[in-house]
Design a protein around this motif. Structure first.
Motif, PDB file in Angstrom:
ATOM      1  N   PHE A  58       0.849  -1.205   0.000  1.00 19.86           N
ATOM      2  CA  PHE A  58       0.000   0.000   0.000  1.00 19.86           C
ATOM      3  C   PHE A  58       0.874   1.239   0.000  1.00 19.86           C
ATOM      4  CE2 PHE A  58      -2.154   3.455   2.244  1.00 19.86           C
ATOM      5  CZ  PHE A  58      -3.361   3.524   1.559  1.00 19.86           C
ATOM      6  N   VAL A  59       0.463   2.229  -0.786  1.00 20.37           N
ATOM      7  CA  VAL A  59       1.135   3.534  -0.795  1.00 20.37           C
ATOM      8  C   VAL A  59       0.046   4.601  -0.640  1.00 20.37           C
ATOM      9  CG1 VAL A  59       2.498   5.154  -2.196  1.00 20.37           C
ATOM     10  CG2 VAL A  59       3.061   2.717  -2.208  1.00 20.37           C
ATOM     11  N   ILE A  60       0.286   5.584   0.242  1.00 20.93           N
ATOM     12  CA  ILE A  60      -0.670   6.677   0.455  1.00 20.93           C
ATOM     13  C   ILE A  60      -0.911   7.399  -0.870  1.00 20.93           C
ATOM     14  CG2 ILE A  60      -0.964   8.914   1.594  1.00 20.93           C
ATOM     15  CD1 ILE A  60       0.541   7.808   3.968  1.00 20.93           C
ATOM     16  N   TYR A  91       1.298  10.019  -2.687  1.00 18.85           N
ATOM     17  CA  TYR A  91       2.684   9.643  -2.997  1.00 18.85           C
ATOM     18  C   TYR A  91       2.760   8.560  -4.068  1.00 18.85           C
ATOM     19  CZ  TYR A  91       3.926  12.317   1.146  1.00 18.85           C
ATOM     20  OH  TYR A  91       4.102  13.327   2.065  1.00 18.85           O
ATOM     21  N   ARG A  92       1.632   8.273  -4.702  1.00 16.56           N
ATOM     22  CA  ARG A  92       1.629   7.193  -5.689  1.00 16.56           C
ATOM     23  C   ARG A  92       2.301   7.612  -6.988  1.00 16.56           C
ATOM     24  NH1 ARG A  92      -4.336   4.432  -4.520  1.00 16.56           N
ATOM     25  NH2 ARG A  92      -3.734   3.817  -2.402  1.00 16.56           N
ATOM     26  N   ARG A  93       2.722   6.626  -7.742  1.00 13.84           N
ATOM     27  CA  ARG A  93       3.348   6.787  -9.065  1.00 13.84           C
ATOM     28  C   ARG A  93       4.695   7.494  -8.984  1.00 13.84           C
ATOM     29  NH1 ARG A  93       0.578   5.610 -14.048  1.00 13.84           N
ATOM     30  NH2 ARG A  93       2.230   4.447 -15.052  1.00 13.84           N
ATOM     31  N   LYS A  94       5.390   7.250  -7.868  1.00 13.80           N
ATOM     32  CA  LYS A  94       6.740   7.813  -7.709  1.00 13.80           C
ATOM     33  C   LYS A  94       7.768   6.699  -7.493  1.00 13.80           C
ATOM     34  CE  LYS A  94       4.892  11.932  -5.350  1.00 13.80           C
ATOM     35  NZ  LYS A  94       4.906  12.799  -6.527  1.00 13.80           N
ATOM     36  N   GLY A  95       7.353   5.457  -7.733  1.00 16.73           N
ATOM     37  CA  GLY A  95       8.303   4.345  -7.614  1.00 16.73           C
ATOM     38  C   GLY A  95       8.426   3.771  -6.208  1.00 16.73           C
ATOM     39  N   THR A 141      -5.525  -3.330 -12.140  1.00 17.72           N
ATOM     40  CA  THR A 141      -4.541  -3.133 -13.217  1.00 17.72           C
ATOM     41  C   THR A 141      -3.274  -2.451 -12.713  1.00 17.72           C
ATOM     42  OG1 THR A 141      -6.484  -2.741 -14.558  1.00 17.72           O
ATOM     43  CG2 THR A 141      -4.385  -2.338 -15.606  1.00 17.72           C
ATOM     44  N   ASN A 142      -3.419  -1.468 -11.821  1.00 15.86           N
ATOM     45  CA  ASN A 142      -2.242  -0.747 -11.319  1.00 15.86           C
ATOM     46  C   ASN A 142      -1.265  -1.721 -10.668  1.00 15.86           C
ATOM     47  OD1 ASN A 142      -3.844   1.371 -12.036  1.00 15.86           O
ATOM     48  ND2 ASN A 142      -4.183   2.141  -9.961  1.00 15.86           N
ATOM     49  N   ALA A 143      -1.802  -2.575  -9.794  1.00 15.85           N
ATOM     50  CA  ALA A 143      -0.936  -3.530  -9.085  1.00 15.85           C
ATOM     51  C   ALA A 143      -0.380  -4.572 -10.062  1.00 15.85           C
ATOM     52  CB  ALA A 143      -1.721  -4.196  -7.961  1.00 15.85           C
ATOM     53  N   ILE A 144      -1.189  -5.034 -10.986  1.00 16.68           N
ATOM     54  CA  ILE A 144      -0.708  -6.043 -11.952  1.00 16.68           C
ATOM     55  C   ILE A 144       0.453  -5.459 -12.767  1.00 16.68           C
ATOM     56  CG2 ILE A 144      -1.336  -7.395 -14.007  1.00 16.68           C
ATOM     57  CD1 ILE A 144      -4.216  -7.544 -12.723  1.00 16.68           C
ATOM     58  N   ASN A 145       0.303  -4.189 -13.197  1.00 15.58           N
ATOM     59  CA  ASN A 145       1.397  -3.522 -13.939  1.00 15.58           C
ATOM     60  C   ASN A 145       2.654  -3.425 -13.092  1.00 15.58           C
ATOM     61  OD1 ASN A 145      -0.212  -3.146 -16.145  1.00 15.58           O
ATOM     62  ND2 ASN A 145      -0.688  -1.001 -15.714  1.00 15.58           N
ATOM     63  N   LEU A 146       2.447  -3.080 -11.815  1.00 15.96           N
ATOM     64  CA  LEU A 146       3.585  -2.979 -10.891  1.00 15.96           C
ATOM     65  C   LEU A 146       4.332  -4.311 -10.836  1.00 15.96           C
ATOM     66  CD1 LEU A 146       5.152  -1.813  -8.342  1.00 15.96           C
ATOM     67  CD2 LEU A 146       3.240  -2.700  -6.994  1.00 15.96           C
TER      68      LEU A 146
HETATM   69  C1  LIG Z   1      -0.660  -0.561  -6.388  1.00 18.85           C
HETATM   70  C2  LIG Z   1       0.111   0.495  -5.584  1.00 18.85           C
HETATM   71  C3  LIG Z   1       0.747  -0.182  -4.368  1.00 18.85           C
HETATM   72  C4  LIG Z   1       1.221   1.065  -6.489  1.00 18.85           C
HETATM   73  O1  LIG Z   1       2.028   1.945  -5.716  1.00 18.85           O
HETATM   74  P1  LIG Z   1       2.931   3.091  -6.391  1.00 18.85           P
HETATM   75  O2  LIG Z   1       3.977   3.492  -5.416  1.00 18.85           O
HETATM   76  O3  LIG Z   1       2.056   4.153  -6.928  1.00 18.85           O
HETATM   77  O4  LIG Z   1       3.604   2.287  -7.629  1.00 18.85           O
HETATM   78  P2  LIG Z   1       4.947   2.700  -8.380  1.00 18.85           P
HETATM   79  O5  LIG Z   1       5.036   4.193  -8.492  1.00 18.85           O
HETATM   80  O6  LIG Z   1       6.106   2.003  -7.751  1.00 18.85           O
HETATM   81  O7  LIG Z   1       4.668   2.118  -9.825  1.00 18.85           O
HETATM   82  C5  LIG Z   1       5.471   1.112 -10.440  1.00 18.85           C
HETATM   83  C6  LIG Z   1       4.751   0.650 -11.692  1.00 18.85           C
HETATM   84  O8  LIG Z   1       3.453   0.115 -11.367  1.00 18.85           O
HETATM   85  C7  LIG Z   1       2.516   0.433 -12.407  1.00 18.85           C
HETATM   86  N1  LIG Z   1       1.497   1.369 -11.920  1.00 18.85           N
HETATM   87  C8  LIG Z   1       1.411   1.894 -10.677  1.00 18.85           C
HETATM   88  N2  LIG Z   1       0.344   2.720 -10.590  1.00 18.85           N
HETATM   89  C9  LIG Z   1      -0.246   2.710 -11.808  1.00 18.85           C
HETATM   90  C10 LIG Z   1      -1.386   3.371 -12.337  1.00 18.85           C
HETATM   91  N3  LIG Z   1      -2.126   4.231 -11.599  1.00 18.85           N
HETATM   92  N4  LIG Z   1      -1.723   3.128 -13.627  1.00 18.85           N
HETATM   93  C11 LIG Z   1      -0.994   2.278 -14.387  1.00 18.85           C
HETATM   94  N5  LIG Z   1       0.112   1.619 -13.937  1.00 18.85           N
HETATM   95  C12 LIG Z   1       0.477   1.841 -12.651  1.00 18.85           C
HETATM   96  C13 LIG Z   1       3.343   1.088 -13.503  1.00 18.85           C
HETATM   97  O9  LIG Z   1       3.858   0.054 -14.327  1.00 18.85           O
HETATM   98  C14 LIG Z   1       4.455   1.731 -12.692  1.00 18.85           C
HETATM   99  O10 LIG Z   1       5.615   1.993 -13.458  1.00 18.85           O
HETATM  100  P3  LIG Z   1       5.728   3.390 -14.269  1.00 18.85           P
HETATM  101  O11 LIG Z   1       5.376   4.496 -13.315  1.00 18.85           O
HETATM  102  O12 LIG Z   1       7.166   3.408 -14.717  1.00 18.85           O
HETATM  103  O13 LIG Z   1       4.749   3.276 -15.412  1.00 18.85           O
HETATM  104  C15 LIG Z   1      -0.800   1.681  -5.131  1.00 18.85           C
HETATM  105  O14 LIG Z   1      -1.544   2.136  -6.247  1.00 18.85           O
HETATM  106  C16 LIG Z   1      -1.766   1.313  -4.015  1.00 18.85           C
HETATM  107  O15 LIG Z   1      -1.436   1.456  -2.819  1.00 18.85           O
HETATM  108  N6  LIG Z   1      -2.979   0.838  -4.373  1.00 18.85           N
HETATM  109  C17 LIG Z   1      -3.989   0.457  -3.374  1.00 18.85           C
HETATM  110  C18 LIG Z   1      -3.604  -0.842  -2.663  1.00 18.85           C
HETATM  111  C19 LIG Z   1      -3.471  -1.998  -3.650  1.00 18.85           C
HETATM  112  O16 LIG Z   1      -4.217  -2.160  -4.600  1.00 18.85           O
HETATM  113  N7  LIG Z   1      -2.455  -2.872  -3.357  1.00 18.85           N
HETATM  114  C20 LIG Z   1      -2.203  -4.049  -4.134  1.00 18.85           C
HETATM  115  C21 LIG Z   1      -2.917  -5.205  -3.505  1.00 18.85           C
HETATM  116  S1  LIG Z   1      -2.529  -6.727  -4.344  1.00 18.85           S
END
Ligand SMILES: CC(C)(COP(=O)(O)OP(=O)(O)OC[C@H]1O[C@@H](n2cnc3c(N)ncnc32)[C@H](O)[C@@H]1OP(=O)(O)O)[C@@H](O)C(=O)NCCC(=O)NCCS
Length: 129
Positions: free
Chosen positions: A55-57, A60-64, A91-96
């Motif tokens: 989980f990321v607040i 602060y998301r989309r900063k790696g 999708t966000n998590a799957i991409n991650l």
């Molecule tokens: C999923 C989550 C943890 C990602 O955290 P984050 O710090 O924003 O992710 P990062 O910045 O490290 O992203 C790494 C990669 O993930 C993918 N990604 C992350 N957020 C994305 C978004 N909103 N849309 C598309 N791809 C995304 C991308 O591939 C990204 O790489 P890029 O920025 O070079 O394109 C965050 O959105 C979150 O806390 N979500 C709610 C909790 C959740 O769903 N947890 C997963 C449970 S299984």
């Protein structure tokens, strides 16, 4: 800075997810300005690691940050494989996970209240048994 978190009460107020500590799991936090802005809950079971939740607040998301939390685990353990389950609609998590080298290896039917989950895995080619 990434370090292990002992104050589970604080983490349990950040999201709906509740951490329950046992002998196998650990929680690491990403700290910014002395504040935890993201965390990763994972279990280390000998040569296997399972990611339980990340989980990321919001602001602060989309900063790696999530990428670096998982990368920390990949870089700091001698594991055979890391697995996790993720909602097929997240999708966000799957991409991650894909960005970190995870592959979908199975579908867990109705894993999330009627919604399917993907079982994803990354293997470690350098694992020394
Ligand atoms: C999923 C989550 C943890 C990602 O955290 P984050 O710090 O924003 O992710 P990062 O910045 O490290 O992203 C790494 C990669 O993930 C993918 N990604 C992350 N957020 C994305 C978004 N909103 N849309 C598309 N791809 C995304 C991308 O591939 C990204 O790489 P890029 O920025 O070079 O394109 C965050 O959105 C979150 O806390 N979500 C709610 C909790 C959740 O769903 N947890 C997963 C449970 S299984």
């Amino acid at each position: 800075m990434i370090k292990e978190i002992k104050d589970i009460d604080y983490i349990n107020n950040l999201s709906n997810y509740k951490v329950t500590l046992n002998n196998f799991n650990k929680v690491i936090g990403y700290y910014f300005d002395n504040k935890i802005i993201g965390f990763l809950d994972y279990s280390v079971m000998y040569e296997k690691i399972e990611i339980n939740y990340i989980f990321v607040i919001n602001e602060y998301r989309r900063k790696g940050i999530a990428y670096n939390l998982i990368k920390y685990v990949i870089d700091n353990y001698d594991f055979e494989n890391i697995t996790l389950e993720v909602n097929v609609n997240n999708t966000n998590a799957i991409n991650l996970y894909k960005k970190l080298g995870f592959k979908i290896i199975n579908i867990r039917k109705c894993y999330y209240d009627g919604v399917d989950g993907y079982l994803m895995e990354v293997k470690n080619d350098n694992f020394s048994n």
